[in-house]
Design a protein around this motif. Structure first.
Motif, PDB file in Angstrom:
ATOM      1  N   ARG A 117     140.166  45.236  50.316  1.00  0.00           N
ATOM      2  CA  ARG A 117     140.657  44.256  51.633  1.00  0.00           C
ATOM      3  C   ARG A 117     140.030  45.309  52.724  1.00  0.00           C
ATOM      4  NH1 ARG A 117     145.311  40.973  52.285  1.00  0.00           N
ATOM      5  NH2 ARG A 117     146.007  41.854  50.391  1.00  0.00           N
TER       6      ARG A 117
ATOM      7  N   HIS B 231     136.230  45.181  53.302  1.00  0.00           N
ATOM      8  CA  HIS B 231     135.771  43.806  53.552  1.00  0.00           C
ATOM      9  C   HIS B 231     134.865  43.398  52.298  1.00  0.00           C
ATOM     10  CE1 HIS B 231     136.140  43.959  57.974  1.00  0.00           C
ATOM     11  NE2 HIS B 231     137.520  44.367  57.232  1.00  0.00           N
ATOM     12  N   TYR B 232     135.599  43.377  51.217  1.00  0.00           N
ATOM     13  CA  TYR B 232     134.490  43.014  50.022  1.00  0.00           C
ATOM     14  C   TYR B 232     135.253  41.718  49.218  1.00  0.00           C
ATOM     15  CZ  TYR B 232     131.234  46.510  50.088  1.00  0.00           C
ATOM     16  OH  TYR B 232     130.209  47.544  50.219  1.00  0.00           O
TER      17      TYR B 232
ATOM     18  N   PHE C  21     138.217  39.210  49.332  1.00  0.00           N
ATOM     19  CA  PHE C  21     138.386  38.751  50.899  1.00  0.00           C
ATOM     20  C   PHE C  21     137.430  38.316  51.755  1.00  0.00           C
ATOM     21  CE2 PHE C  21     141.218  42.018  48.925  1.00  0.00           C
ATOM     22  CZ  PHE C  21     142.451  41.238  49.158  1.00  0.00           C
ATOM     23  N   HIS C  22     136.211  38.736  51.362  1.00  0.00           N
ATOM     24  CA  HIS C  22     134.850  38.341  51.976  1.00  0.00           C
ATOM     25  C   HIS C  22     134.056  37.923  50.919  1.00  0.00           C
ATOM     26  CE1 HIS C  22     136.585  40.344  55.588  1.00  0.00           C
ATOM     27  NE2 HIS C  22     135.554  39.995  56.332  1.00  0.00           N
ATOM     28  N   ARG C  23     133.317  36.943  51.422  1.00  0.00           N
ATOM     29  CA  ARG C  23     132.019  36.587  50.535  1.00  0.00           C
ATOM     30  C   ARG C  23     130.950  36.904  50.816  1.00  0.00           C
ATOM     31  NH1 ARG C  23     132.353  31.144  48.336  1.00  0.00           N
ATOM     32  NH2 ARG C  23     134.323  30.904  47.647  1.00  0.00           N
ATOM     33  N   LEU C  24     130.297  37.369  50.013  1.00  0.00           N
ATOM     34  CA  LEU C  24     128.887  38.197  50.235  1.00  0.00           C
ATOM     35  C   LEU C  24     127.704  37.266  50.120  1.00  0.00           C
ATOM     36  CD1 LEU C  24     129.585  41.663  48.378  1.00  0.00           C
ATOM     37  CD2 LEU C  24     130.177  41.031  50.643  1.00  0.00           C
TER      38      LEU C  24
ATOM     39  N   ARG D 172     128.948  40.840  61.266  1.00  0.00           N
ATOM     40  CA  ARG D 172     129.356  40.580  59.850  1.00  0.00           C
ATOM     41  C   ARG D 172     128.018  40.630  59.067  1.00  0.00           C
ATOM     42  NH1 ARG D 172     132.487  35.135  61.036  1.00  0.00           N
ATOM     43  NH2 ARG D 172     130.874  35.014  62.591  1.00  0.00           N
TER      44      ARG D 172
ATOM     45  N   LYS E  25     128.534  39.234  55.424  1.00  0.00           N
ATOM     46  CA  LYS E  25     129.899  39.229  54.935  1.00  0.00           C
ATOM     47  C   LYS E  25     130.597  38.043  55.523  1.00  0.00           C
ATOM     48  CE  LYS E  25     130.848  43.858  53.293  1.00  0.00           C
ATOM     49  NZ  LYS E  25     131.437  45.246  53.526  1.00  0.00           N
ATOM     50  N   ILE E  26     131.077  37.174  54.980  1.00  0.00           N
ATOM     51  CA  ILE E  26     131.854  36.114  55.622  1.00  0.00           C
ATOM     52  C   ILE E  26     133.233  36.046  55.122  1.00  0.00           C
ATOM     53  CG2 ILE E  26     131.913  33.292  56.040  1.00  0.00           C
ATOM     54  CD1 ILE E  26     129.116  34.570  57.058  1.00  0.00           C
ATOM     55  N   GLU E  27     134.149  35.983  56.076  1.00  0.00           N
ATOM     56  CA  GLU E  27     135.540  36.249  55.633  1.00  0.00           C
ATOM     57  C   GLU E  27     136.406  35.111  54.930  1.00  0.00           C
ATOM     58  OE1 GLU E  27     134.173  35.714  58.797  1.00  0.00           O
ATOM     59  OE2 GLU E  27     135.255  37.243  59.826  1.00  0.00           O
ATOM     60  N   SER E  28     135.984  33.827  55.580  1.00  0.00           N
ATOM     61  CA  SER E  28     136.700  32.669  54.883  1.00  0.00           C
ATOM     62  C   SER E  28     135.650  31.669  54.201  1.00  0.00           C
ATOM     63  CB  SER E  28     137.539  32.070  55.921  1.00  0.00           C
ATOM     64  OG  SER E  28     136.719  31.109  56.710  1.00  0.00           O
TER      65      SER E  28
END
Ligand code: ADP
Ligand code: ZN
Length: 821
Positions: free
Chosen positions: A718, A721-722, A725-728, A759, A782-785
């Motif tokens: 968290r 940002h991995y 919680f985040h999409r890579l 991001r 890195k995209i959060e949602s």
């Protein structure tokens, strides 16, 4: 007069091109063409390809559409659902439909004008049954050995050779060349039957009478044979030699004599490729815990599509799966059972065959193309069946999937890392199941952080099995501090006194030992003692691994090899030392410590042939091996009761790996290999050697405390940002020109930043920054949602397309890796 309709078809071509192309449908195909069939089309100046019809419509494209040349299939080879699946995959993984098609279709279904055809030497049919064209092709092959499809077109002066090739392939007279190269040697078994002369009852009676006088043993063997034959209910059956010898009364020497007297005949027969067996309709009795887990999953399925079954090793997850499979088969549904390639052992296949007999099919990369096409066609029949397979089985043309089971769901081998589409078969199976209104069970003793998070988040259901079947206890895990042992000079090379002592004990009791070390070869590098120079690959930015057996330095990225140098290439010094150790070295050192033990090694180097892995597994099962040393391969699929001790030689090498998943991975690997120990009443033992016994993950492994590992990990994920919680999305730029690469990477990252701001991470060199003469640079998005991911992907795809045509950067390639692992 009927109205003339102009139809067009969008065709997916087996090429990495961005679009589908539209072709004109010839009048005569108007009524027969359907989505999912293969057709031959011309692409480019001359080349012919077999493509798949994606859609038929009546809107003409902006360009002049060419006609479809010919139709190959009467019935679709992929179903509507697969076409939808391919479309989704290409969008989700940012690749082309052609990429997906190449990965999905077995080569035997992917003919192009360059495809080479050869004669199948093992075909024993009658050439007289072939028609003229077919015969001409075979005759030409007698002389030329190989023909491309293009050459056949010339030979026969016809454009429509594909349907004929398909027929020849089906008859089995010819093979696709690629197939030949990977063609395995068919498996033969010895069978025994009665010589023709003795089919006559009188003659047989005479033989008995003869033997009765003098050759009592032979008489018994012959009687045993006749006795077995009776059970077959057909005339003069062939009996498997091994079955005969297991029967009371039969003996090898007397069998030999009977063969010599030409009463019995021995024959070598090829055993079916698909290993078909009759089911035994085996009873399935779940334990109380298993039944509870089953009921819980059922309950979860009322509101959720996916359910995690978290069950410790040996808790009997497979039995729970079997009950679900049975339920679906009875409903006439198809079942997909995915598991990591190396866990796909005969043990499991046989276990499933006991329940589902000939309805069990196996699909994985060790199978050749013929076998793959056979399984493909079985699935197309829309009848109930269960396919066990590794990642590529997700592409099979299911029409009515009832349930998908993904065992060892956390395993990174479900992810294709080498080429597009870089898909994760687990995630794809979940999508596919949704398309079929089917359910998914994800099974694991050590679920991935992402999956477990989804159960907490109530997206996935949850069930667990916390006890081993039959109540045997989990192995006892002991941590050995090798820093301390090294300081006190107690180590015998890489083995602590504790490990040596336990091994000695196990071997004395005739128990087996598994040692795990995740590095193959003898030594990972060779270093000059004077100047510190280490030989590197000429094409890649990695040190070369020394392989003693082949006496070579080898690159593990590109396969390049050289002879070990006698002196330093940089300074000429002759004092070179090996650094680190791999499985090969362990194997050698073990032999010195345990000269009488039978030691074998299981890693990429020893398991290359189709049957090499299976042979090792069999030898281990038959106790022809006392100590098995290996890489990750030993952590899965080996379920042998006689293994009482497992050793991890250096946990640090897992824990210190530079990746955000290092802790999760080390936990999974160590727990899994530990689970190989003590599968019967007596408690197994596990020794983990480490320089850092204080590392938190070590403590979690020792107490089998997945939850604590998860809680620690999820905080870090968290914060940094991995996933989950985040999409890579990882974008790797490649070029042979590193200045150009730098410029392109900077330009590309800046462009992306204008959309995604902070991001975007990078560009930066990956740990191995050059492979096969190409320099690499990574950019991480890195995209959060979940909501944003699709628009983000569209944007990225657009920018990649722009880079491809950018006048300065055309030569730079971009590799997209969505959800990299
Ligand atoms: P897991 O997949 O959870 O590691 P398995 O399904 O391989 O565990 O089960 C471990 C062992 O216990 C196997 O040898 C299996 O045959 C046996 N076993 C598990 N459940 C049952 C059952 N209900 N009846 C009979 N044997 C079982
Ligand atoms: Zn290399």
């Amino acid at each position: 007069m009927p109205e003339r309709i102009d139809l067009f078809a969008d065709i997916i071509l087996p090429l990495p091109i961005a679009n589908v192309y539209t072709y004109r449908v010839p009048q005569e195909l108007n009524d027969v063409l359907t989505a999912g069939v293969r057709v031959v089309v011309q692409f480019g100046k001359k080349k012919l390809y077999s493509g798949i019809v994606e859609k038929i419509h009546s809107s003409a494209p902006a360009y002049t559409a060419k006609y479809i040349e010919s139709l190959i299939d009467e019935r679709p080879v992929v179903q509507e659902k697969q076409l939808a699946f391919w479309k989704w995959m290409s969008e989700y993984y940012l690749c082309t439909k052609g990429d997906v098609m190449l990965a999905a279709l077995p080569a035997g279904l992917r003919l192009s004008s360059e495809t080479k055809i050869v004669l199948n030497e093992t075909w024993d049919g009658d050439r007289a049954t072939l028609n003229n064209d077919q015969f001409s092709v075979i005759e030409a092959l007698d002389v030329r050995k190989t023909l491309t499809i293009e050459e056949m077109v010339e030979l026969l002066q016809k454009k429509t050779v594909y349907p004929m090739i398909k027929e020849l392939l089906e008859i089995g007279v010819i093979l696709v060349y690629e197939e030949l190269q990977q063609r395995y040697h068919p498996k033969y078994e010895t069978y025994v039957r009665l010589a023709d002369a003795y089919e006559d009852e009188e003659k047989l009676k005479e033989a008995f009478a003869q033997l009765e006088k003098k050759y009592f043993k032979q008489l018994e063997t012959l009687m045993a044979f006749v006795h077995l034959s009776d059970r077959y209910g057909k005339k003069n059956p062939q009996i498997r030699k091994s079955d005969l010898l297991k029967t009371a009364g039969a003996s090898l020497s007397s069998l030999k004599s009977l063969v010599k007297k030409e009463i019995l005949i021995e024959e070598e027969l090829e055993v079916s490729r698909l290993l078909h067996k009759q089911g035994e309709g085996k009873d399935l009795v779940l334990s109380v815990h298993q039944q509870e887990a089953f009921d819980k999953i059922k309950e979860e399925f009322k509101t959720k599509e996916v359910c995690l079954l978290k069950g410790i090793t040996s808790s009997g997850k497979t039995e729970v799966y079997i009950k679900f499979i049975r339920e679906q088969m009875e409903l006439g549904k198809q079942v997909l059972y995915l598991l990591p390639e190396i866990a796909l052992t005969t043990q499991l296949i046989v276990r499933l065959q006991k329940h589902f007999g000939e309805k069990v099919f196996v699909y994985h990369s060790r199978y050749n193309e013929n076998e793959r096409v056979e399984v493909w066609n079985e699935v197309l029949k829309n009848e109930p069946l269960v396919v066990i397979g590794a990642r590529s089985a997700v592409f099979l043309p299911f029409a009515q999937l009832g349930i998908a089971i993904i065992d060892e769901e956390h395993d990174s081998s479900f992810k294709q890392n080498e080429r597009a589409p870089r898909y994760n078969a687990r995630d794809c199976a979940i999508w596919l199941a949704r398309e079929h209104n089917a359910h998914v069970i994800l099974g694991s003793a050590t679920p991935s952080i992402e999956t477990f998070y989804k159960t907490k988040d109530k997206k996935f259901g949850y069930a667990e099995l916390t006890e081993r079947y039959g109540g045997s206890s989990l192995p006892h895990i002991e941590i050995v501090d090798i820093k301390d042992a090294t300081r006190k000079k107690l180590m015998s090379s890489h083995f602590s006194p504790t490990l040596v002592e336990k091994m000695t004990g196990a071997l004395e009791k005739k128990e087996q030992v598994i040692l795990f070390h995740n590095r193959r070869g003898f030594a990972p590098s060779i270093e000059c003692q004077d100047c510190g120079h280490i030989p590197h690959c000429v094409r890649c930015d990695v040190s070369l691994t020394f392989h003693k057996h082949s006496n070579q330095l080898r690159c593990h990225y590109c396969g390049w090899t050289m002879n070990p140098p006698s002196h330093c290439e940089a300074c000429g010094n002759v004092d070179l030392r090996m650094k680190g150790f791999g499985t090969e070295k362990i194997e050698e050192e073990l032999q010195l410590i345990f000269p009488d033990a039978k030691i074998a090694r299981m890693d990429l180097d020893t398991t290359r042939g189709k049957f090499a892995l299976q042979k090792l597994v069999n030898d281990f099962e038959e106790k022809k091996i006392d100590i098995l040393v290996g890489t990750q391969m030993v952590t899965k699929g080996l379920d042998f009761e006689n293994v009482s001790l497992v050793g991890v030689l250096q946990a640090d090498q897992l824990m210190n790996y530079p990746d955000f998943r290092a802790v999760e991975r080390s936990y999974q690997l160590m727990s899994q290999v530990a689970g190989r120990a003590g599968r019967r009443e007596q408690q197994g033992e596990v020794i983990i050697q480490t320089f850092n016994p204080q590392h938190p993950v070590i403590d979690c492994v020792m107490h089998s405390d997945y939850f604590r590992m998860y809680e620690n990990e999820i905080v870090e994920r968290r914060e940094f940002h991995y996933p989950p919680f985040h999409r890579l999305i990882r974008l790797t730029l490649k070029s042979k020109d590193h200045i150009l690469l730098d410029e392109a990477a900077l330009h590309f990252a800046n462009t992306l930043r204008s959309h995604f701001a902070d991001r975007i991470l990078g560009p930066e060199f990956p740990p191995v920054s050059k492979v096969r003469d190409e320099f690499l640079k990574n950019i991480l998005v890195k995209i959060e949602s979940e909501a944003n991911i699709f628009s983000a992907k569209l944007m990225i795809a657009r920018e990649i397309a722009a880079l491809r045509v950018h006048p300065d950067f055309k030569k730079v390639t971009v590799v997209t890796d969505v959800d990299p692992m």
